[in-house]
Design a protein around this motif. Structure first.
Motif, PDB file in Angstrom:
ATOM      1  N   GLY A   1       0.995  -1.286   0.022  1.00  0.00           N
ATOM      2  CA  GLY A   1       0.016  -0.087  -0.049  1.00  0.00           C
ATOM      3  C   GLY A   1       0.867   1.384  -0.031  1.00  0.00           C
ATOM      4  O   GLY A   1       0.420   2.341  -0.595  1.00  0.00           O
ATOM      5  N   GLU A   2       1.949   1.197   0.804  1.00  0.00           N
ATOM      6  CA  GLU A   2       2.866   2.522   0.869  1.00  0.00           C
ATOM      7  C   GLU A   2       3.510   2.553  -0.383  1.00  0.00           C
ATOM      8  O   GLU A   2       3.615   3.812  -0.974  1.00  0.00           O
ATOM      9  N   ALA A   3       3.825   1.611  -1.205  1.00  0.00           N
ATOM     10  CA  ALA A   3       4.618   1.565  -2.448  1.00  0.00           C
ATOM     11  C   ALA A   3       3.663   2.002  -3.360  1.00  0.00           C
ATOM     12  O   ALA A   3       3.942   2.984  -4.591  1.00  0.00           O
ATOM     13  N   PHE A   4       2.365   1.792  -3.466  1.00  0.00           N
ATOM     14  CA  PHE A   4       1.207   2.199  -4.361  1.00  0.00           C
ATOM     15  C   PHE A   4       0.877   3.613  -4.033  1.00  0.00           C
ATOM     16  O   PHE A   4       0.767   4.180  -5.172  1.00  0.00           O
ATOM     17  N   GLU A   5       0.837   4.121  -2.898  1.00  0.00           N
ATOM     18  CA  GLU A   5       0.683   5.472  -2.408  1.00  0.00           C
ATOM     19  C   GLU A   5       1.715   6.031  -3.203  1.00  0.00           C
ATOM     20  O   GLU A   5       1.401   7.391  -3.728  1.00  0.00           O
ATOM     21  N   GLN A   6       3.066   5.818  -2.892  1.00  0.00           N
ATOM     22  CA  GLN A   6       4.133   6.554  -3.590  1.00  0.00           C
ATOM     23  C   GLN A   6       4.221   6.838  -5.154  1.00  0.00           C
ATOM     24  O   GLN A   6       4.566   7.888  -5.603  1.00  0.00           O
ATOM     25  N   LEU A   7       3.785   5.716  -5.779  1.00  0.00           N
ATOM     26  CA  LEU A   7       3.611   5.503  -7.421  1.00  0.00           C
ATOM     27  C   LEU A   7       2.569   6.747  -7.535  1.00  0.00           C
ATOM     28  O   LEU A   7       2.689   7.616  -8.580  1.00  0.00           O
ATOM     29  N   LEU A   8       1.274   6.814  -6.988  1.00  0.00           N
ATOM     30  CA  LEU A   8       0.274   7.748  -7.384  1.00  0.00           C
ATOM     31  C   LEU A   8       0.637   9.151  -7.044  1.00  0.00           C
ATOM     32  O   LEU A   8       0.300  10.029  -7.538  1.00  0.00           O
ATOM     33  N   VAL A   9       1.402   9.414  -6.156  1.00  0.00           N
ATOM     34  CA  VAL A   9       1.936  10.658  -5.655  1.00  0.00           C
ATOM     35  C   VAL A   9       3.211  11.138  -6.794  1.00  0.00           C
ATOM     36  O   VAL A   9       3.104  12.425  -7.131  1.00  0.00           O
TER      37      VAL A   9
ATOM     38  N   ASP B   1     -11.559  -2.681 -10.700  1.00  0.00           N
ATOM     39  CA  ASP B   1     -11.604  -4.117 -10.916  1.00  0.00           C
ATOM     40  C   ASP B   1     -10.964  -4.653 -12.178  1.00  0.00           C
ATOM     41  O   ASP B   1     -10.157  -5.684 -12.010  1.00  0.00           O
ATOM     42  N   HIS B   2     -11.018  -3.781 -13.062  1.00  0.00           N
ATOM     43  CA  HIS B   2     -10.140  -4.128 -14.455  1.00  0.00           C
ATOM     44  C   HIS B   2      -8.725  -3.984 -14.272  1.00  0.00           C
ATOM     45  O   HIS B   2      -7.998  -4.577 -15.132  1.00  0.00           O
ATOM     46  N   ILE B   3      -8.079  -3.231 -13.411  1.00  0.00           N
ATOM     47  CA  ILE B   3      -6.959  -3.094 -13.277  1.00  0.00           C
ATOM     48  C   ILE B   3      -6.187  -4.177 -12.420  1.00  0.00           C
ATOM     49  O   ILE B   3      -6.569  -4.652 -11.404  1.00  0.00           O
ATOM     50  N   ARG B   4      -5.097  -4.702 -13.083  1.00  0.00           N
ATOM     51  CA  ARG B   4      -4.350  -5.646 -12.315  1.00  0.00           C
ATOM     52  C   ARG B   4      -3.025  -5.256 -11.872  1.00  0.00           C
ATOM     53  O   ARG B   4      -2.288  -4.724 -12.437  1.00  0.00           O
ATOM     54  N   VAL B   5      -2.961  -5.692 -10.497  1.00  0.00           N
ATOM     55  CA  VAL B   5      -1.746  -5.321  -9.835  1.00  0.00           C
ATOM     56  C   VAL B   5      -0.867  -6.650  -9.583  1.00  0.00           C
ATOM     57  O   VAL B   5      -1.770  -7.724  -9.251  1.00  0.00           O
ATOM     58  N   LEU B   6       0.426  -6.597  -9.692  1.00  0.00           N
ATOM     59  CA  LEU B   6       1.249  -7.896  -9.361  1.00  0.00           C
ATOM     60  C   LEU B   6       2.426  -7.666  -8.495  1.00  0.00           C
ATOM     61  O   LEU B   6       3.174  -6.467  -8.383  1.00  0.00           O
ATOM     62  N   ARG B   7       2.554  -8.348  -7.562  1.00  0.00           N
ATOM     63  CA  ARG B   7       3.794  -8.607  -6.807  1.00  0.00           C
ATOM     64  C   ARG B   7       4.317  -9.825  -6.923  1.00  0.00           C
ATOM     65  O   ARG B   7       3.832 -10.784  -6.638  1.00  0.00           O
ATOM     66  N   ASN B   8       5.629  -9.790  -7.807  1.00  0.00           N
ATOM     67  CA  ASN B   8       6.331 -11.208  -7.903  1.00  0.00           C
ATOM     68  C   ASN B   8       5.434 -11.921  -8.817  1.00  0.00           C
ATOM     69  O   ASN B   8       5.322 -13.086  -8.368  1.00  0.00           O
ATOM     70  N   ASP B   9       4.526 -11.439  -9.842  1.00  0.00           N
ATOM     71  CA  ASP B   9       3.823 -12.331 -10.731  1.00  0.00           C
ATOM     72  C   ASP B   9       2.629 -12.890 -10.135  1.00  0.00           C
ATOM     73  O   ASP B   9       1.931 -13.842 -10.579  1.00  0.00           O
ATOM     74  N   HIS B  10       2.032 -12.304  -9.127  1.00  0.00           N
ATOM     75  CA  HIS B  10       0.598 -12.769  -8.479  1.00  0.00           C
ATOM     76  C   HIS B  10       0.121 -11.522  -7.836  1.00  0.00           C
ATOM     77  O   HIS B  10       0.873 -10.728  -7.565  1.00  0.00           O
ATOM     78  N   ASP B  11      -1.156 -11.562  -7.848  1.00  0.00           N
ATOM     79  CA  ASP B  11      -1.848 -10.711  -7.183  1.00  0.00           C
ATOM     80  C   ASP B  11      -1.995 -10.604  -5.717  1.00  0.00           C
ATOM     81  O   ASP B  11      -2.065 -11.316  -5.269  1.00  0.00           O
TER      82      ASP B  11
ATOM     83  N   PHE C   1      -3.551  -9.108  -3.445  1.00  0.00           N
ATOM     84  CA  PHE C   1      -4.846  -9.153  -2.912  1.00  0.00           C
ATOM     85  C   PHE C   1      -5.450 -10.439  -3.151  1.00  0.00           C
ATOM     86  O   PHE C   1      -6.462 -10.633  -2.216  1.00  0.00           O
ATOM     87  N   VAL C   2      -4.897 -11.375  -3.599  1.00  0.00           N
ATOM     88  CA  VAL C   2      -5.475 -12.952  -3.541  1.00  0.00           C
ATOM     89  C   VAL C   2      -4.365 -13.641  -2.667  1.00  0.00           C
ATOM     90  O   VAL C   2      -5.027 -14.449  -2.011  1.00  0.00           O
ATOM     91  N   LYS C   3      -3.218 -13.593  -3.013  1.00  0.00           N
ATOM     92  CA  LYS C   3      -2.151 -14.521  -2.505  1.00  0.00           C
ATOM     93  C   LYS C   3      -1.580 -14.063  -1.150  1.00  0.00           C
ATOM     94  O   LYS C   3      -1.154 -14.696  -0.091  1.00  0.00           O
ATOM     95  N   ASP C   4      -1.532 -12.652  -0.993  1.00  0.00           N
ATOM     96  CA  ASP C   4      -0.880 -12.136   0.032  1.00  0.00           C
ATOM     97  C   ASP C   4      -2.058 -11.338   0.933  1.00  0.00           C
ATOM     98  O   ASP C   4      -3.168 -11.549   1.013  1.00  0.00           O
ATOM     99  N   ALA C   5      -1.666 -10.058   1.714  1.00  0.00           N
ATOM    100  CA  ALA C   5      -2.483  -9.247   2.449  1.00  0.00           C
ATOM    101  C   ALA C   5      -2.820  -7.995   1.863  1.00  0.00           C
ATOM    102  O   ALA C   5      -3.298  -7.039   2.624  1.00  0.00           O
ATOM    103  N   GLY C   6      -2.921  -7.998   0.664  1.00  0.00           N
ATOM    104  CA  GLY C   6      -3.408  -6.798  -0.066  1.00  0.00           C
ATOM    105  C   GLY C   6      -2.437  -5.697   0.401  1.00  0.00           C
ATOM    106  O   GLY C   6      -1.214  -5.653  -0.070  1.00  0.00           O
ATOM    107  N   HIS C   7      -3.125  -4.412   0.625  1.00  0.00           N
ATOM    108  CA  HIS C   7      -2.418  -3.098   0.976  1.00  0.00           C
ATOM    109  C   HIS C   7      -1.200  -3.456   2.147  1.00  0.00           C
ATOM    110  O   HIS C   7      -0.310  -2.710   2.329  1.00  0.00           O
ATOM    111  N   ASP C   8      -1.561  -4.466   2.678  1.00  0.00           N
ATOM    112  CA  ASP C   8      -0.817  -4.610   4.106  1.00  0.00           C
ATOM    113  C   ASP C   8       0.329  -5.497   3.779  1.00  0.00           C
ATOM    114  O   ASP C   8       0.989  -5.759   4.620  1.00  0.00           O
TER     115      ASP C   8
END
Length: 94
Positions: free
Chosen positions: A29-37, A55-65, A67-74
């Motif tokens: 979440g911090e990295a995402f906020e910094q991107l938008l800033v 919903d149609h935007i895909r975010v990946l961390r190391n080739d996976h979402d 929000f699905v595999k990890d703790a989302g913004h946290d």
């Protein structure tokens, strides 16, 4: 930490790669906020009227979402993580 941007998101930001200050121990979440800033022009492309990732935007961390595999913004970032932001993908074989 670097973000990789694709298609119209890279065009909106004027670059395919954006470096942010977030690093190991910080959250996704911090990295995402910094991107938008760093590139506020991306907000209209990736956030809905409630400030959530569309919903149609895909975010990946190391080739996976995250929000699905990890703790989302946290999700806590680790050294070597790769972050990416994709617009909807269309096309394919007929």
């Amino acid at each position: 930490m670097d973000w990789r941007l694709f298609a119209n998101l890279a065009e909106a930001a004027g670059t395919k790669r954006v470096t942010v200050e977030a690093g190991p121990g910080d959250t996704f979440g911090e990295a995402f906020e910094q991107l938008l800033v760093a590139h506020p022009e991306l907000e209209a492309e990736v956030l809905d009227e409630d400030g959530e990732i569309r919903d149609h935007i895909r975010v990946l961390r190391n080739d996976h979402d995250p929000f699905v595999k990890d703790a989302g913004h946290d999700t806590v970032l680790e050294a070597g993580d790769e972050l990416a932001l994709f617009p909807p993908v269309s096309g394919g074989a007929r």
